[in-house]
Design an enzyme around this catalytic site. Structure first.
Site, PDB file in Angstrom:
ATOM      1  N   GLU A 158       0.829  -1.206   0.000  1.00 44.11           N
ATOM      2  CA  GLU A 158       0.000   0.000   0.000  1.00 44.11           C
ATOM      3  C   GLU A 158       0.869   1.263   0.000  1.00 44.11           C
ATOM      4  OE1 GLU A 158      -4.344  -1.136   1.640  1.00 44.11           O
ATOM      5  OE2 GLU A 158      -2.937  -0.511   3.182  1.00 44.11           O
ATOM      6  N   GLU A 234      -6.529  -7.665  -0.828  1.00 42.46           N
ATOM      7  CA  GLU A 234      -6.914  -7.551   0.585  1.00 42.46           C
ATOM      8  C   GLU A 234      -8.412  -7.302   0.610  1.00 42.46           C
ATOM      9  OE1 GLU A 234      -4.995  -5.087   3.408  1.00 42.46           O
ATOM     10  OE2 GLU A 234      -2.962  -5.674   2.820  1.00 42.46           O
TER      11      GLU A 234
END
Length: 584
Positions: A158, A234
């Site tokens: 991320e 995710e």
């Protein structure tokens, strides 16, 4: 050997479209003797892949070390994945977030404040390259094109939420390839145009992280990843907890509907989490977006498999969804059974302030050091100095990270909490011995405060004048379970810490246990030397999970370090976990 590549619209395994149905299972949050059980339960839910992060700071707690033993045996974990007939995704970071202490980055790396954090900076990159080389020594032989389970390796984590240093990402990708990784490389970001653009490179396959709004989020991802398979790597099917808040749960029906939408769109998926596990010891991280929020010990995450490895309603709901698109095994895991509930008394107190020399070795420092100035870095330390003057005054610290309990001539004066932005209190007398017990409650794992120092930052002052000349006693927490009183003694009534207590716990057979800490204050617990983690009366978590491989038939030794006040010095175990305020 098998071949796994990214095609025009699909992942291709030996030339055929392959949908990744993955679940996150962190080997470092599960007792290693239970890995095979958790992997098998993922297979029986219909998953074909296991995903894991790799925590740099767990493998390398000090410079020049790299531990691959016991619960950190990544090679064994990947072999067990392969033995179950499943594939694997490895996400080595170096930053992992994961609600893990410091986001997985080792604290020692930032002793020099000029070292870069998650950017192209030579000293930071030198350490990262050394770390990744050690990880890839394990991972490379397990790649699918060498007959192993590993399909994908992720670059950073991320990153678009943190920075946009393309040179840094390119260095990581080039080093990964140089170390022998040949499987496709991915990145993951939240599906906003800014994050997807900043967090990846051409040649790295973009994936997204989200838990709702599937159609819209996949459309944004497709705009930034025009070809190849769509993947939510995710899929947030639950959430984590921090001390003093509520226990997070999500609707099984709603999460299953979102999973159905993902699979109906043809996307691949990685459930975050399939099985959360536990932040054993002192491994939980913290958030800080203006208010410091340390994370609880449990990483149950309201996942399909709960903290003790038992199926939840979400497990069965997800399995039903997967069965609409792919064949699933015929058998399902049995439901949870009540755990044994033994009780015993805590006794044999060893009080820190009575004889602190037994708890460690004093070091003298003219200026009050931060924890990061000490080697090894402590998580708990006692500070001591003598004050003298003509009047009582105000004791002030630059900043408390994260909890400081102040004693004056052995009497408690007060506790300062970072989350309250506390940093000062009044001393009752002009002369005396000042003692301060400082606790690191978990390093920030997300955002710009990653890598910050712990302990007392910016020194101390009295009457506005600097306080110098400090004795510092770092507590060796690994050694505390062996610390015993000069003579056995009983405990009656409430107990004030800091104090070490112990109990003998009898069970008929090895089994999972749930230690009820509802009548205790704040502290740490060990069973048979295994660090169960933190407890805190403020909740929401009330029980500590004890994995059955730790528990022996017959007598077991429980050791508790109580830092606050214990209302009832008894060790009680309950049949099921209590993770929320309303469950008791």
């Amino acid at each position: 050997m098998p071949e796994f590549v990214i095609g025009e619209t699909d992942f291709l395994l030996d030339g055929r479209p392959f949908r990744i149905l993955s679940g996150a299972l962190h080997y470092f949050r599960v007792h290693p003797d239970l890995w095979a059980d958790r992997i098998d339960k993922a297979r029986r839910m219909g998953l074909n892949t296991i995903e894991t992060y790799v925590p740099w700071n767990a493998h390398a707690p000090e410079p020049g070390t790299f531990d691959l033993s016991g619960g950190l045996d990544l090679d064994r974990f990947l072999r067990l994945v392969a033995d179950a007939g499943m594939h694997a995704i490895v996400r080595p970071g170096p930053y992992i977030c994961a609600e893990w202490d410091n986001g997985g980055l080792p604290a020692w790396l930032f002793r020099d404040p000029s070292v870069g954090v998650r950017r192209y900076e030579p000293r930071y990159l030198d350490a990262v390259r050394e770390y990744l080389a050690r990880v890839y020594e394990v991972v490379v032989p397990h790649q699918v094109d060498r007959g192993g389970p590993v399909l994908l390796v992720q670059i950073e984590n991320e990153y678009g939420a943190f920075g946009d240093d393309k040179r840094y990402l390119r260095a990581l990708a080039e080093h990964t390839r140089a170390c022998g990784v040949t499987v496709p490389l991915t990145t993951v970001d939240q599906p906003t145009p800014e994050m997807l653009e900043a967090g990846s490179l051409e040649g790295l396959h973009r994936t997204a992280s989200f838990g709702s709004g599937t159609e819209a989020r996949l459309a944004i991802l497709r705009a930034h990843q025009p070809t190849g398979p769509l993947m939510c790597s995710e899929f947030w099917n639950g959430w984590f907890d921090h001390w003093g808040a509520h226990h997070h749960t999500t609707s099984a029906a709603d999460a299953a509907a979102e999973l159905d939408a993902l699979l109906a769109a043809g996307a691949s998926v990685n459930l975050y989490m399939f099985h959360g596990g536990t932040n054993f010891g002192l491994t939980s991280g913290a958030n800080d977006k203006g208010v410091y929020q340390p994370l609880v010990t449990s990483y149950d995450y309201d996942a399909p498999l709960d903290e003790a490895g038992d199926p939840t309603p979400k497990y069965h709901a997800f399995r039903d969804v997967i069965a609409r698109y792919h064949k699933v095994p015929d058998s399902v895991p049995p439901p949870a059974r009540p755990a044994p509930a033994p009780e015993s008394v805590l006794r044999d107190p060893v009080r820190l302030l009575d004889a602190p020399d037994r708890w460690g070795t004093w070091e003298f420092h003219e200026e009050l050091p931060a924890f990061d100035d000490l080697t090894p870095m402590p998580r708990l330390a006692l500070l001591r100095t003598t004050v003298s003057g003509d009047r009582p005054g105000v004791l002030a610290f630059g900043e408390v990270r994260d909890r400081a309990t102040v004693f004056f001539d052995g009497d408690p004066v007060g506790t300062l909490l970072r989350e309250h932005h506390d940093r000062a209190l009044a001393l009752p007398r002009a002369h005396g011995e000042l003692l301060v017990l400082v606790e690191d409650q978990g390093r920030v794992d997300y955002g710009p405060r990653i890598g910050e120092a712990k302990g007392i930052i910016g020194g101390a002052s009295l009457h506005g004048e600097p306080l110098a000349g400090w004795d510092v006693l770092p507590l060796d927490l690994d050694a505390l379970p062996a610390l015993r009183p000069a003579a056995p003694s009983a405990v009656t009534g409430p107990v004030a810490g800091p104090v070490l207590l112990r109990a003998e716990v009898e069970v008929d057979a090895s089994a999972d246990l749930f230690l009820d800490t509802g009548e205790w204050g704040k502290g740490l617990a060990w069973l048979n030397g295994f660090p169960l983690g933190r407890y805190w009366r403020r909740g929401p978590q009330r029980t500590l999970y004890v994995p059955r491989p730790v528990v022996r038939a017959g007598a077991n030794e429980l050791v508790v370090l109580e830092l606050g006040t214990m209302l009832d010095p008894a060790a009680r175990f309950v049949p099921r976990p209590l993770l929320g305020h309303t469950e008791a």
